[in-house]
Motif scaffolding. Structure first.
Motif, PDB file in Angstrom:
ATOM      1  N   UNK A   1     190.144  46.403 -18.440  1.00  0.00           N
ATOM      2  CA  UNK A   1     188.776  46.900 -18.275  1.00  0.00           C
ATOM      3  C   UNK A   1     188.165  46.230 -17.044  1.00  0.00           C
ATOM      4  N   UNK A   2     187.760  47.027 -16.055  1.00  0.00           N
ATOM      5  CA  UNK A   2     187.202  46.435 -14.831  1.00  0.00           C
ATOM      6  C   UNK A   2     185.868  45.723 -15.051  1.00  0.00           C
ATOM      7  N   UNK A   3     185.080  46.139 -16.047  1.00  0.00           N
ATOM      8  CA  UNK A   3     183.818  45.448 -16.320  1.00  0.00           C
ATOM      9  C   UNK A   3     184.057  44.110 -17.011  1.00  0.00           C
ATOM     10  N   UNK A   4     184.933  44.104 -17.999  1.00  0.00           N
ATOM     11  CA  UNK A   4     185.228  42.854 -18.715  1.00  0.00           C
ATOM     12  C   UNK A   4     185.814  41.802 -17.786  1.00  0.00           C
ATOM     13  N   UNK A   5     186.585  42.233 -16.811  1.00  0.00           N
ATOM     14  CA  UNK A   5     187.259  41.299 -15.913  1.00  0.00           C
ATOM     15  C   UNK A   5     186.496  41.031 -14.625  1.00  0.00           C
ATOM     16  N   UNK A   6     185.292  41.580 -14.492  1.00  0.00           N
ATOM     17  CA  UNK A   6     184.441  41.298 -13.347  1.00  0.00           C
ATOM     18  C   UNK A   6     184.893  41.907 -12.033  1.00  0.00           C
ATOM     19  N   UNK A   7     185.768  42.902 -12.101  1.00  0.00           N
ATOM     20  CA  UNK A   7     186.265  43.555 -10.892  1.00  0.00           C
ATOM     21  C   UNK A   7     185.261  44.591 -10.390  1.00  0.00           C
ATOM     22  N   UNK A   8     184.554  45.228 -11.319  1.00  0.00           N
ATOM     23  CA  UNK A   8     183.555  46.242 -10.974  1.00  0.00           C
ATOM     24  C   UNK A   8     182.257  45.949 -11.714  1.00  0.00           C
ATOM     25  N   UNK A   9     181.182  46.495 -11.193  1.00  0.00           N
ATOM     26  CA  UNK A   9     179.908  46.489 -11.907  1.00  0.00           C
ATOM     27  C   UNK A   9     179.468  47.936 -12.059  1.00  0.00           C
ATOM     28  N   UNK A  10     178.705  48.190 -13.072  1.00  0.00           N
ATOM     29  CA  UNK A  10     178.209  49.531 -13.324  1.00  0.00           C
ATOM     30  C   UNK A  10     176.699  49.473 -13.431  1.00  0.00           C
ATOM     31  N   UNK A  11     176.028  50.281 -12.656  1.00  0.00           N
ATOM     32  CA  UNK A  11     174.576  50.349 -12.728  1.00  0.00           C
ATOM     33  C   UNK A  11     174.219  51.552 -13.584  1.00  0.00           C
ATOM     34  N   UNK A  12     173.611  51.269 -14.725  1.00  0.00           N
ATOM     35  CA  UNK A  12     173.183  52.310 -15.649  1.00  0.00           C
ATOM     36  C   UNK A  12     171.668  52.345 -15.616  1.00  0.00           C
ATOM     37  N   UNK A  13     171.118  53.499 -15.309  1.00  0.00           N
ATOM     38  CA  UNK A  13     169.670  53.655 -15.248  1.00  0.00           C
ATOM     39  C   UNK A  13     169.133  53.995 -16.626  1.00  0.00           C
ATOM     40  N   UNK A  14     168.088  53.302 -17.035  1.00  0.00           N
ATOM     41  CA  UNK A  14     167.463  53.546 -18.330  1.00  0.00           C
ATOM     42  C   UNK A  14     166.837  54.939 -18.331  1.00  0.00           C
ATOM     43  N   UNK A  15     167.145  55.747 -19.336  1.00  0.00           N
ATOM     44  CA  UNK A  15     166.566  57.096 -19.382  1.00  0.00           C
ATOM     45  C   UNK A  15     165.070  57.097 -19.677  1.00  0.00           C
ATOM     46  N   UNK A  16     164.527  55.999 -20.194  1.00  0.00           N
ATOM     47  CA  UNK A  16     163.105  55.934 -20.528  1.00  0.00           C
ATOM     48  C   UNK A  16     162.235  55.481 -19.367  1.00  0.00           C
ATOM     49  N   UNK A  17     162.656  54.403 -18.682  1.00  0.00           N
ATOM     50  CA  UNK A  17     161.791  53.813 -17.649  1.00  0.00           C
ATOM     51  C   UNK A  17     162.448  53.748 -16.269  1.00  0.00           C
ATOM     52  N   UNK A  18     163.662  54.227 -16.140  1.00  0.00           N
ATOM     53  CA  UNK A  18     164.410  54.295 -14.881  1.00  0.00           C
ATOM     54  C   UNK A  18     164.683  52.949 -14.223  1.00  0.00           C
ATOM     55  N   UNK A  19     164.645  51.855 -14.983  1.00  0.00           N
ATOM     56  CA  UNK A  19     165.069  50.573 -14.441  1.00  0.00           C
ATOM     57  C   UNK A  19     166.546  50.373 -14.760  1.00  0.00           C
ATOM     58  N   UNK A  20     167.171  49.463 -14.046  1.00  0.00           N
ATOM     59  CA  UNK A  20     168.593  49.208 -14.252  1.00  0.00           C
ATOM     60  C   UNK A  20     168.792  48.454 -15.566  1.00  0.00           C
ATOM     61  N   UNK A  21     169.699  48.977 -16.381  1.00  0.00           N
ATOM     62  CA  UNK A  21     170.037  48.323 -17.634  1.00  0.00           C
ATOM     63  C   UNK A  21     171.119  47.279 -17.360  1.00  0.00           C
ATOM     64  N   UNK A  22     171.177  46.246 -18.174  1.00  0.00           N
ATOM     65  CA  UNK A  22     172.156  45.180 -17.972  1.00  0.00           C
ATOM     66  C   UNK A  22     173.314  45.329 -18.946  1.00  0.00           C
TER      67      UNK A  22
END
Length: 80
Positions: free
Chosen positions: A4-25
Motif C-alpha cells: 500500500x503506497x499510503x501505508x508505506x509513505x510512498x504516496x499521499x492522497x489529498x481527499x477534499x471534504x464534501x461538506x466544507x471543501x478542506x483537505x481531509x487527513x
C-alpha cells in the motif's frame, strides 16, 4: 502480501471534504482503530474484518480520512 503506497509513505492522497471543501487527513488503515493491538496484527488477516468483503481479493487497503474542520469521516479503498 501487497504494497500500500499510503501505508508505506510512498504516496499521499489529498481527499477534499464534501461538506466544507478542506483537505481531509489520512488517519491510517481502518483496521488500526479496532483495538490496541490491531495495528500489530497480520494485514491480510485483518482485511477479512475491515468492513469490505472483497478488500483481500481486490488487494485494497481501506484508509480512514477525517476532516478536522467539520468532523466529517469517510473511508477510501487504496489499491495495494
Amino acid at each position: 502480501m501487497e504494497f500500500c503506497p499510503l501505508c508505506n509513505g510512498v504516496e499521499t492522497l489529498i481527499v477534499e471534504c464534501p461538506n466544507c471543501q478542506t483537505a481531509m487527513e489520512d488517519q491510517g488503515k481502518v483496521t488500526d482503530f479496532f483495538d490496541d493491538y490491531s495495528a500489530y496484527m497480520d494485514i491480510d488477516m485483518m482485511k477479512m474484518y475491515d468492513g469490505d468483503a472483497n478488500s483481500l481479493e481486490n488487494h485494497e487497503c481501506l484508509h480512514y480520512f477525517y476532516c478536522y474542520t467539520c468532523h466529517h469521516e469517510e473511508t477510501k479503498a487504496m489499491k495495494d
